[in-house]
Design a protein around this motif. Structure first.
Motif, PDB file in Angstrom:
ATOM      1  N   UNK A  17       0.743  -1.008  -0.006  1.00 51.38           N
ATOM      2  CA  UNK A  17      -0.062  -0.070  -0.115  1.00 51.38           C
ATOM      3  C   UNK A  17       0.879   1.054   0.109  1.00 51.38           C
ATOM      4  N   UNK A  18       1.974   1.221   0.708  1.00 47.22           N
ATOM      5  CA  UNK A  18       2.698   2.450   0.890  1.00 47.22           C
ATOM      6  C   UNK A  18       3.544   2.571  -0.552  1.00 47.22           C
ATOM      7  N   UNK A  19       3.846   1.677  -1.288  1.00 48.59           N
ATOM      8  CA  UNK A  19       4.579   1.670  -2.684  1.00 48.59           C
ATOM      9  C   UNK A  19       3.441   2.362  -3.738  1.00 48.59           C
ATOM     10  N   UNK A  20       2.287   1.749  -3.611  1.00 49.45           N
ATOM     11  CA  UNK A  20       1.268   2.315  -4.372  1.00 49.45           C
ATOM     12  C   UNK A  20       1.017   3.887  -4.140  1.00 49.45           C
ATOM     13  N   UNK A  21       1.089   4.270  -2.846  1.00 52.49           N
ATOM     14  CA  UNK A  21       0.692   5.719  -2.628  1.00 52.49           C
ATOM     15  C   UNK A  21       1.916   6.512  -2.738  1.00 52.49           C
ATOM     16  N   UNK A  22       3.255   6.126  -2.342  1.00 54.21           N
ATOM     17  CA  UNK A  22       4.370   7.333  -2.638  1.00 54.21           C
ATOM     18  C   UNK A  22       5.200   6.781  -3.976  1.00 54.21           C
ATOM     19  N   UNK A  23       4.958   5.697  -4.598  1.00 51.46           N
ATOM     20  CA  UNK A  23       5.700   5.376  -5.764  1.00 51.46           C
ATOM     21  C   UNK A  23       7.082   4.878  -5.727  1.00 51.46           C
ATOM     22  N   UNK A  24       7.757   5.148  -4.686  1.00 46.65           N
ATOM     23  CA  UNK A  24       9.235   4.627  -4.485  1.00 46.65           C
ATOM     24  C   UNK A  24       9.490   4.092  -3.089  1.00 46.65           C
ATOM     25  N   UNK A  25      10.364   3.454  -3.027  1.00 44.67           N
ATOM     26  CA  UNK A  25      10.784   3.059  -1.526  1.00 44.67           C
ATOM     27  C   UNK A  25      11.223   4.191  -0.593  1.00 44.67           C
ATOM     28  N   UNK A  26      12.039   5.115  -1.415  1.00 38.14           N
ATOM     29  CA  UNK A  26      12.531   6.214  -0.835  1.00 38.14           C
ATOM     30  C   UNK A  26      11.568   7.255  -0.323  1.00 38.14           C
ATOM     31  N   UNK A  27      10.492   7.533  -1.007  1.00 43.40           N
ATOM     32  CA  UNK A  27       9.378   8.354  -0.339  1.00 43.40           C
ATOM     33  C   UNK A  27       8.607   7.864   0.470  1.00 43.40           C
ATOM     34  N   UNK A  28       8.573   6.396   0.659  1.00 44.74           N
ATOM     35  CA  UNK A  28       7.683   5.593   1.498  1.00 44.74           C
ATOM     36  C   UNK A  28       8.637   5.678   2.712  1.00 44.74           C
ATOM     37  N   UNK A  29       9.841   5.617   2.836  1.00 43.25           N
ATOM     38  CA  UNK A  29      10.618   5.648   3.863  1.00 43.25           C
ATOM     39  C   UNK A  29      10.693   6.952   4.516  1.00 43.25           C
ATOM     40  N   UNK A  37       8.702   5.816  12.554  1.00 44.26           N
ATOM     41  CA  UNK A  37       8.355   4.220  12.120  1.00 44.26           C
ATOM     42  C   UNK A  37       9.877   4.205  11.047  1.00 44.26           C
ATOM     43  N   UNK A  38      10.132   3.047  10.754  1.00 47.30           N
ATOM     44  CA  UNK A  38      11.161   2.707   9.890  1.00 47.30           C
ATOM     45  C   UNK A  38      10.730   1.789   8.716  1.00 47.30           C
ATOM     46  N   UNK A  39      11.374   1.806   7.776  1.00 44.69           N
ATOM     47  CA  UNK A  39      10.965   0.987   6.711  1.00 44.69           C
ATOM     48  C   UNK A  39      11.309  -0.431   6.961  1.00 44.69           C
ATOM     49  N   UNK A  40      12.454  -0.732   7.635  1.00 47.64           N
ATOM     50  CA  UNK A  40      12.706  -1.924   8.083  1.00 47.64           C
ATOM     51  C   UNK A  40      11.521  -2.975   8.518  1.00 47.64           C
ATOM     52  N   UNK A  41      11.047  -2.313   9.698  1.00 47.97           N
ATOM     53  CA  UNK A  41       9.846  -2.876  10.501  1.00 47.97           C
ATOM     54  C   UNK A  41       8.810  -3.261   9.330  1.00 47.97           C
ATOM     55  N   UNK A  42       8.376  -2.404   8.233  1.00 49.06           N
ATOM     56  CA  UNK A  42       7.380  -2.933   7.436  1.00 49.06           C
ATOM     57  C   UNK A  42       7.797  -3.868   6.674  1.00 49.06           C
ATOM     58  N   UNK A  43       9.216  -3.749   6.116  1.00 48.30           N
ATOM     59  CA  UNK A  43       9.691  -4.633   5.258  1.00 48.30           C
ATOM     60  C   UNK A  43       9.763  -6.164   6.010  1.00 48.30           C
ATOM     61  N   UNK A  44       9.973  -6.149   7.014  1.00 51.18           N
ATOM     62  CA  UNK A  44      10.070  -7.531   7.843  1.00 51.18           C
ATOM     63  C   UNK A  44       8.689  -8.260   7.884  1.00 51.18           C
ATOM     64  N   UNK A  45       7.793  -7.372   8.183  1.00 57.33           N
ATOM     65  CA  UNK A  45       6.418  -7.835   8.295  1.00 57.33           C
ATOM     66  C   UNK A  45       6.008  -8.288   6.841  1.00 57.33           C
ATOM     67  N   UNK A  46       6.436  -7.561   5.617  1.00 56.42           N
ATOM     68  CA  UNK A  46       5.997  -8.091   4.353  1.00 56.42           C
ATOM     69  C   UNK A  46       6.678  -9.476   4.047  1.00 56.42           C
ATOM     70  N   UNK A  47       7.876  -9.464   4.453  1.00 55.17           N
ATOM     71  CA  UNK A  47       8.614 -10.694   3.914  1.00 55.17           C
ATOM     72  C   UNK A  47       8.156 -11.950   4.838  1.00 55.17           C
ATOM     73  N   UNK A  48       7.731 -11.604   6.151  1.00 58.10           N
ATOM     74  CA  UNK A  48       6.968 -12.673   6.824  1.00 58.10           C
ATOM     75  C   UNK A  48       5.749 -13.350   6.212  1.00 58.10           C
ATOM     76  N   UNK A  49       4.989 -12.203   5.830  1.00 58.98           N
ATOM     77  CA  UNK A  49       3.643 -12.709   5.220  1.00 58.98           C
ATOM     78  C   UNK A  49       3.872 -13.505   4.023  1.00 58.98           C
ATOM     79  N   UNK A  50       5.081 -13.027   3.009  1.00 62.96           N
ATOM     80  CA  UNK A  50       5.197 -13.434   1.718  1.00 62.96           C
ATOM     81  C   UNK A  50       5.914 -14.991   1.981  1.00 62.96           C
ATOM     82  N   UNK A  51       6.720 -15.088   3.063  1.00 63.92           N
ATOM     83  CA  UNK A  51       7.360 -16.456   3.411  1.00 63.92           C
ATOM     84  C   UNK A  51       6.300 -17.395   3.735  1.00 63.92           C
TER      85      UNK A  51
END
Length: 307
Positions: A17-29, A37-51
């Motif tokens: 959702x963040x990437x859809x809204x902001x376009x790039x990882x840099x803007x989302x971060x 908040x940090x992008x690392x926390x959001x990335x960790x949850x994303x990776x866990x769900x994908x796994x």
């Protein structure tokens, strides 16, 4: 026998959702940092769900077909009678799926133990993969392959159904809401087992025993606590939210039960009220002035696989 298919249901992650809204990882971060908040926390949850989704997919029987469905696409997806539905996500995602099913078994997979209550996503990723691999077990020489999916242990959870007098209807697992689309005052006539009353309120909730841990729990708490139905019980419970007593409207009939074979009915006295289930407001019915909305126990329970 028709070929089995696993329908794997998931939701888009916060990172999606963040990437859809902001376009790039840099803007989302940058956006996340501005809110502590940090992008690392959001990335960790994303990776866990994908796994978790990858593990479930890898455990499916080799001869099964597979379909991946995102929550937003559920209204446009047809679940076949022979499908097994695997939900990877939160308890609420199982409820979102329930209205589109007609007896298909559901395996709820919890990708984040300790985050979800686990009422409906009852299986850890490890337990779910073991269960799915067990559906593809060895067959003795000369024996017919058993349909192990048909032998899964199931709980039948009561559902709730709302019917409009023009033939439209919907089914929900937790609760059905009838009210104004913006949750302002809704005007209608309520008919229930205890009588009939013209009302103006912020809506009517009719809940199952499964829904008693959600919206029902909040309303029951505010009214001093009310005994809820069991998840497999035919009985439903209902509350009127914020009924307004006036010369033309009453607040006498504000809560009760819907016993097996009974119903509660609303006759609309506003420009239009909405009817939706389990919080999915985008997938709703609209009842116009004079239309009747009848709410009762659903005809088919949700068949949830036990651990």
């Amino acid at each position: 026998m028709l070929r089995r298919r696993a329908v794997v249901v998931h939701r888009r992650t916060e990172l999606d959702e963040l990437l859809d809204r902001h376009g790039t990882r840099g803007q989302a971060e940058f956006f996340l940092r501005s809110r502590g908040r940090t992008l690392d926390d959001v990335q960790d949850r994303h990776d866990g769900l994908a796994a978790a989704r990858d593990a479930v997919a890898a455990a499916l029987p080799a001869d099964w077909a597979r379909a991946d469905v995102e929550r937003a696409d559920l209204p446009r997806f047809l679940v076949a009678p022979e499908d097994v539905v695997v939900v990877v996500g939160q308890d609420g995602l199982v409820a979102n799926v329930a209205k589109y099913l007609h007896g298909q078994p559901v395996v709820g997979v919890d990708p984040e133990p300790g985050v979800n209550a686990g009422v409906l996503v009852r299986h850890s990723v490890t337990a779910a993969t073991a269960l799915l691999r067990g559906l593809d077990g060895p067959v003795p020489d000369g024996a017919a392959a058993p349909d192990r999916a048909a032998m899964l242990p199931l709980d039948a959870l009561t559902t709730v159904r709302a019917d409009l007098d023009d033939g439209q209807h919907l089914t929900a697992l937790n609760e059905v809401f009838v009210g104004h689309p913006s949750h302002q005052s809704a005007r209608y006539t309520l008919r229930c087992a205890a009588g009939t009353e013209r009302q103006s309120s912020s809506g009517l909730i009719v809940a199952t025993g499964t829904g008693a841990t959600g919206w029902w729990a909040s309303l029951a708490h505010d009214r001093g606590g009310r005994a809820a139905p069991r998840r497999d019980e035919d009985r439903l419970g209902w509350f009127v939210r914020e009924a307004w007593p006036s010369p033309a409207t009453g607040a006498r009939l504000t809560e009760g039960t819907v016993e097996a074979g009974d119903d509660v009915e609303v006759t609309v006295a506003s420009d239009g009220l909405v009817v939706f289930g389990d919080g999915m407001e985008d997938d709703r019915l609209v009842a116009r002035w004079g239309q009747r909305v009848t709410v009762r126990r659903g005809e088919e329970p949700l068949r949830l696989v036990r651990p």
